[in-house]
Design a protein around this motif. Structure first.
Motif, PDB file in Angstrom:
ATOM      1  N   LYS A 193       0.852  -1.079  -0.127  1.00  0.00           N
ATOM      2  CA  LYS A 193      -0.015  -0.054   0.143  1.00  0.00           C
ATOM      3  C   LYS A 193       0.852   1.359   0.065  1.00  0.00           C
ATOM      4  O   LYS A 193       1.980   1.001   0.633  1.00  0.00           O
ATOM      5  N   TYR A 194       0.390   2.284  -0.818  1.00  0.00           N
ATOM      6  CA  TYR A 194       1.234   3.633  -0.729  1.00  0.00           C
ATOM      7  C   TYR A 194       0.286   4.594   0.108  1.00  0.00           C
ATOM      8  O   TYR A 194      -0.724   4.734  -0.063  1.00  0.00           O
ATOM      9  N   LYS A 195       0.958   5.352   1.027  1.00  0.00           N
ATOM     10  CA  LYS A 195       0.228   6.326   1.729  1.00  0.00           C
ATOM     11  C   LYS A 195       0.467   7.580   1.163  1.00  0.00           C
ATOM     12  O   LYS A 195       1.563   7.994   1.179  1.00  0.00           O
ATOM     13  N   ASN A 196      -0.491   8.392   0.817  1.00  0.00           N
ATOM     14  CA  ASN A 196      -0.259   9.870   0.366  1.00  0.00           C
ATOM     15  C   ASN A 196      -1.191  10.492   1.076  1.00  0.00           C
ATOM     16  O   ASN A 196      -2.223  10.982   0.987  1.00  0.00           O
ATOM     17  N   GLY A 197      -0.409  11.132   2.317  1.00  0.00           N
ATOM     18  CA  GLY A 197      -1.562  11.793   3.194  1.00  0.00           C
ATOM     19  C   GLY A 197      -2.249  10.928   3.870  1.00  0.00           C
ATOM     20  O   GLY A 197      -1.835   9.936   4.352  1.00  0.00           O
ATOM     21  N   VAL A 233      -4.893   6.015   1.402  1.00  0.00           N
ATOM     22  CA  VAL A 233      -4.083   5.053   1.213  1.00  0.00           C
ATOM     23  C   VAL A 233      -4.642   4.238  -0.182  1.00  0.00           C
ATOM     24  O   VAL A 233      -5.615   3.935  -0.353  1.00  0.00           O
ATOM     25  N   GLN A 234      -3.277   3.899  -0.935  1.00  0.00           N
ATOM     26  CA  GLN A 234      -3.694   3.253  -2.136  1.00  0.00           C
ATOM     27  C   GLN A 234      -3.104   1.874  -2.107  1.00  0.00           C
ATOM     28  O   GLN A 234      -2.027   1.695  -1.969  1.00  0.00           O
ATOM     29  N   THR A 235      -4.123   1.107  -2.301  1.00  0.00           N
ATOM     30  CA  THR A 235      -3.603  -0.605  -2.265  1.00  0.00           C
ATOM     31  C   THR A 235      -3.355  -0.841  -3.492  1.00  0.00           C
ATOM     32  O   THR A 235      -4.032  -0.792  -4.337  1.00  0.00           O
ATOM     33  N   ILE A 236      -2.207  -1.436  -3.727  1.00  0.00           N
ATOM     34  CA  ILE A 236      -1.587  -2.135  -4.831  1.00  0.00           C
ATOM     35  C   ILE A 236      -2.094  -3.448  -4.949  1.00  0.00           C
ATOM     36  O   ILE A 236      -2.411  -3.828  -6.160  1.00  0.00           O
ATOM     37  N   PHE A 237      -1.750  -4.207  -3.818  1.00  0.00           N
ATOM     38  CA  PHE A 237      -2.318  -5.664  -3.902  1.00  0.00           C
ATOM     39  C   PHE A 237      -2.295  -6.077  -2.318  1.00  0.00           C
ATOM     40  O   PHE A 237      -1.674  -5.574  -1.417  1.00  0.00           O
ATOM     41  N   GLY A 293      -0.987  -5.147 -17.053  1.00  0.00           N
ATOM     42  CA  GLY A 293      -2.030  -4.243 -16.844  1.00  0.00           C
ATOM     43  C   GLY A 293      -1.913  -2.862 -17.007  1.00  0.00           C
ATOM     44  O   GLY A 293      -0.796  -2.689 -17.675  1.00  0.00           O
ATOM     45  N   THR A 294      -2.698  -2.188 -16.761  1.00  0.00           N
ATOM     46  CA  THR A 294      -2.683  -0.642 -17.118  1.00  0.00           C
ATOM     47  C   THR A 294      -1.814   0.120 -16.550  1.00  0.00           C
ATOM     48  O   THR A 294      -1.373  -0.332 -15.404  1.00  0.00           O
ATOM     49  N   SER A 295      -1.611   1.295 -17.143  1.00  0.00           N
ATOM     50  CA  SER A 295      -0.382   2.290 -16.414  1.00  0.00           C
ATOM     51  C   SER A 295      -0.992   2.621 -15.155  1.00  0.00           C
ATOM     52  O   SER A 295      -2.042   3.014 -14.747  1.00  0.00           O
ATOM     53  N   GLY A 296       0.005   2.518 -14.072  1.00  0.00           N
ATOM     54  CA  GLY A 296      -0.403   2.765 -12.643  1.00  0.00           C
ATOM     55  C   GLY A 296      -1.273   1.637 -11.846  1.00  0.00           C
ATOM     56  O   GLY A 296      -1.300   1.905 -10.561  1.00  0.00           O
ATOM     57  N   SER A 297      -1.153   0.606 -12.585  1.00  0.00           N
ATOM     58  CA  SER A 297      -1.886  -0.557 -11.860  1.00  0.00           C
ATOM     59  C   SER A 297      -0.937  -1.209 -10.657  1.00  0.00           C
ATOM     60  O   SER A 297      -1.443  -1.757  -9.752  1.00  0.00           O
ATOM     61  N   GLY A 298       0.354  -1.034 -10.916  1.00  0.00           N
ATOM     62  CA  GLY A 298       1.382  -1.664  -9.799  1.00  0.00           C
ATOM     63  C   GLY A 298       2.361  -2.638 -10.307  1.00  0.00           C
ATOM     64  O   GLY A 298       2.872  -3.537  -9.712  1.00  0.00           O
ATOM     65  N   LYS A 299       2.616  -2.572 -11.872  1.00  0.00           N
ATOM     66  CA  LYS A 299       3.535  -3.566 -12.271  1.00  0.00           C
ATOM     67  C   LYS A 299       4.814  -3.524 -11.705  1.00  0.00           C
ATOM     68  O   LYS A 299       5.510  -4.255 -11.518  1.00  0.00           O
ATOM     69  N   THR A 300       5.195  -2.158 -11.840  1.00  0.00           N
ATOM     70  CA  THR A 300       6.718  -1.833 -11.474  1.00  0.00           C
ATOM     71  C   THR A 300       6.965  -2.164 -10.080  1.00  0.00           C
ATOM     72  O   THR A 300       7.898  -2.722  -9.585  1.00  0.00           O
ATOM     73  N   THR A 301       5.826  -1.970  -9.295  1.00  0.00           N
ATOM     74  CA  THR A 301       5.876  -1.999  -7.780  1.00  0.00           C
ATOM     75  C   THR A 301       6.215  -3.402  -7.533  1.00  0.00           C
ATOM     76  O   THR A 301       7.013  -4.087  -6.725  1.00  0.00           O
ATOM     77  N   LEU A 302       5.341  -4.430  -8.102  1.00  0.00           N
ATOM     78  CA  LEU A 302       5.544  -6.017  -8.030  1.00  0.00           C
ATOM     79  C   LEU A 302       6.741  -6.402  -8.279  1.00  0.00           C
ATOM     80  O   LEU A 302       7.273  -7.304  -7.644  1.00  0.00           O
ATOM     81  N   ASP A 323      11.965  -4.527 -16.950  1.00  0.00           N
ATOM     82  CA  ASP A 323      10.675  -3.594 -16.587  1.00  0.00           C
ATOM     83  C   ASP A 323      10.307  -3.014 -17.982  1.00  0.00           C
ATOM     84  O   ASP A 323      11.078  -2.006 -18.231  1.00  0.00           O
ATOM     85  N   GLU A 324       9.229  -3.107 -18.775  1.00  0.00           N
ATOM     86  CA  GLU A 324       9.114  -2.456 -20.168  1.00  0.00           C
ATOM     87  C   GLU A 324      10.128  -2.566 -20.934  1.00  0.00           C
ATOM     88  O   GLU A 324      10.579  -1.684 -21.552  1.00  0.00           O
ATOM     89  N   PRO A 325      10.901  -3.575 -21.146  1.00  0.00           N
ATOM     90  CA  PRO A 325      12.067  -3.661 -21.968  1.00  0.00           C
ATOM     91  C   PRO A 325      12.095  -3.237 -23.342  1.00  0.00           C
ATOM     92  O   PRO A 325      12.887  -2.928 -23.991  1.00  0.00           O
TER      93      PRO A 325
HETATM   94  N1  LIG Z   1       6.966   5.461  -3.909  1.00  0.00           N
HETATM   95  C1  LIG Z   1       5.805   5.869  -4.050  1.00  0.00           C
HETATM   96  N2  LIG Z   1       5.037   6.491  -3.419  1.00  0.00           N
HETATM   97  C2  LIG Z   1       3.710   6.580  -3.445  1.00  0.00           C
HETATM   98  N3  LIG Z   1       3.004   6.262  -4.639  1.00  0.00           N
HETATM   99  C3  LIG Z   1       3.759   5.437  -5.497  1.00  0.00           C
HETATM  100  C4  LIG Z   1       4.995   5.078  -5.413  1.00  0.00           C
HETATM  101  N4  LIG Z   1       5.331   4.424  -6.473  1.00  0.00           N
HETATM  102  C5  LIG Z   1       4.352   4.156  -7.079  1.00  0.00           C
HETATM  103  N5  LIG Z   1       3.219   4.710  -6.572  1.00  0.00           N
HETATM  104  C6  LIG Z   1       1.811   4.839  -7.310  1.00  0.00           C
HETATM  105  O1  LIG Z   1       1.626   3.240  -7.178  1.00  0.00           O
HETATM  106  C7  LIG Z   1       0.787   3.119  -8.587  1.00  0.00           C
HETATM  107  C8  LIG Z   1       1.595   2.046  -9.165  1.00  0.00           C
HETATM  108  O2  LIG Z   1       2.611   2.515  -9.631  1.00  0.00           O
HETATM  109  P1  LIG Z   1       3.623   1.674 -10.684  1.00  0.00           P
HETATM  110  O3  LIG Z   1       4.827   2.327 -10.950  1.00  0.00           O
HETATM  111  O4  LIG Z   1       3.989   0.178  -9.869  1.00  0.00           O
HETATM  112  O5  LIG Z   1       2.554   1.300 -11.736  1.00  0.00           O
HETATM  113  P2  LIG Z   1       2.987   0.805 -13.173  1.00  0.00           P
HETATM  114  O6  LIG Z   1       1.891  -0.367 -13.350  1.00  0.00           O
HETATM  115  O7  LIG Z   1       4.333   0.261 -13.288  1.00  0.00           O
HETATM  116  O8  LIG Z   1       2.682   1.875 -14.407  1.00  0.00           O
HETATM  117  P3  LIG Z   1       3.348   2.510 -15.745  1.00  0.00           P
HETATM  118  O9  LIG Z   1       2.541   1.257 -16.868  1.00  0.00           O
HETATM  119  O10 LIG Z   1       2.901   3.563 -15.831  1.00  0.00           O
HETATM  120  O11 LIG Z   1       4.859   2.225 -15.608  1.00  0.00           O
HETATM  121  C9  LIG Z   1       0.702   4.484  -9.120  1.00  0.00           C
HETATM  122  O12 LIG Z   1      -0.581   4.909  -9.125  1.00  0.00           O
HETATM  123  C10 LIG Z   1       1.841   5.200  -8.372  1.00  0.00           C
HETATM  124  O13 LIG Z   1       1.645   6.721  -8.587  1.00  0.00           O
END
Ligand SMILES: Nc1ncnc2c1ncn2[C@@H]1O[C@H](COP(=O)(O)OP(=O)(O)OP(=O)(O)O)[C@@H](O)[C@H]1O
Ligand SMILES: [Mg+2]
Length: 219
Positions: free
Chosen positions: A10-14, A17-21, A38-47, A163-165
């Motif tokens: 989860k990311y906390k912005n103030g 709270v955004q749940t990624i998974f 998954g779509t942009s911003g879904s959390g692929k890079t985070t995983l 990551d998106e090579p």
């Molecule tokens: N360090 C962070 N702090 C707060 N929020 C974050 C942080 N890193 C990522 N996020 C948020 O988490 C969500 C997932 O980000 P992530 O980079 O994993 O997505 P993604 O699927 O890789 O997107 P893209 O396809 O655009 O690369 C986004 O909404 C992003 O704004």
């Protein structure tokens, strides 16, 4: 093998709270070609960061074979990552001041290893002999990614994280890089874990992990 047990991110912005998974478990066996999509911003890079030892999850454990990687000290984890894994980025991350050969051997320098046979094997495997003296700025996108993949392979890793090579490449170079990764997977049994949002790339996967309407589906 990579095993994740009950991971949550989860990311906390103030106060938001955004749940990624949440509470996700799955296993990736040696030799798989896993695509995370998954779509942009879904959390692929985070995983990918969590699987590859770059970012600790809020809860849960990540194992590489029997090693609980986030229990290791920072230096032991970074040594394990350098030895057992390679990372490939959308924007190549080559060092502009170094020629291709010096980019290649960088991680051996970091580990204070000198294994010229491996360097030569990788140069041959990826057919980049003709590029060794060139600097990154004069290479095409596809050539840069080929060099970046070679660099990621230099310590003979078991796992390649990408990551998106192909995110910065045109159609032809995308095909070439995906074919190359597929060959490395099949012929050298390197586990590939790759993030992409490009539908055309999904056919290379032996398994797809997908964000679907904000929910991570992993089997
Ligand atoms: N360090 C962070 N702090 C707060 N929020 C974050 C942080 N890193 C990522 N996020 C948020 O988490 C969500 C997932 O980000 P992530 O980079 O994993 O997505 P993604 O699927 O890789 O997107 P893209 O396809 O655009 O690369 C986004 O909404 C992003 O704004
Ligand atoms: Mg991303």
């Amino acid at each position: 093998m990579i095993k994740v047990n009950n991971i949550t991110c989860k990311y906390k912005n103030g106060s938001f709270v955004q749940t990624i998974f949440e509470d996700i478990s799955f296993e990736i066996k040696d030799g798989e070609f896993v695509i995370i999509t998954g779509t942009s911003g879904s959390g692929k890079t985070t995983l990918l960061k969590i699987l590859s030892g770059i970012k600790e999850p809020d809860n849960g454990r990540v194992y590489w074979d029997d090693i609980n990687i986030y229990e290791l000290s920072n230096s032991n984890l970074s040594n394990l990552r350098l030895k057992d894994s390679g990372f490939v980025y959308q924007d190549f991350m080559l060092i502009d001041e170094l020629n291709v050969y010096d980019n290649l051997i960088l991680s051996q320098r970091l580990l204070k290893i000198k294994d010229e046979k491996r360097v030569n094997d990788v140069i041959e495997m990826l057919s980049i002999n003709h590029l060794l003296k060139k600097y990154p700025s004069v290479l095409s996108g596809g050539e840069k990614q080929r060099v970046a993949i070679a660099r990621a392979l230099i310590n003979n890793p078991k796992i390649l994280f990408c990551d998106e090579p192909t995110g910065s490449l045109d159609f032809k170079a995308t095909l070439e890089i995906m074919e190359l990764l597929s060959k490395l997977n099949k012929e050298y049994n390197i586990t590939v874990i790759l993030v992409t949002h490009e539908q055309d790339n999904l056919k290379y996967a032996t398994r797809i992990i997908k964000y679907n309407n904000g929910v991570l589906e992993c089997d």
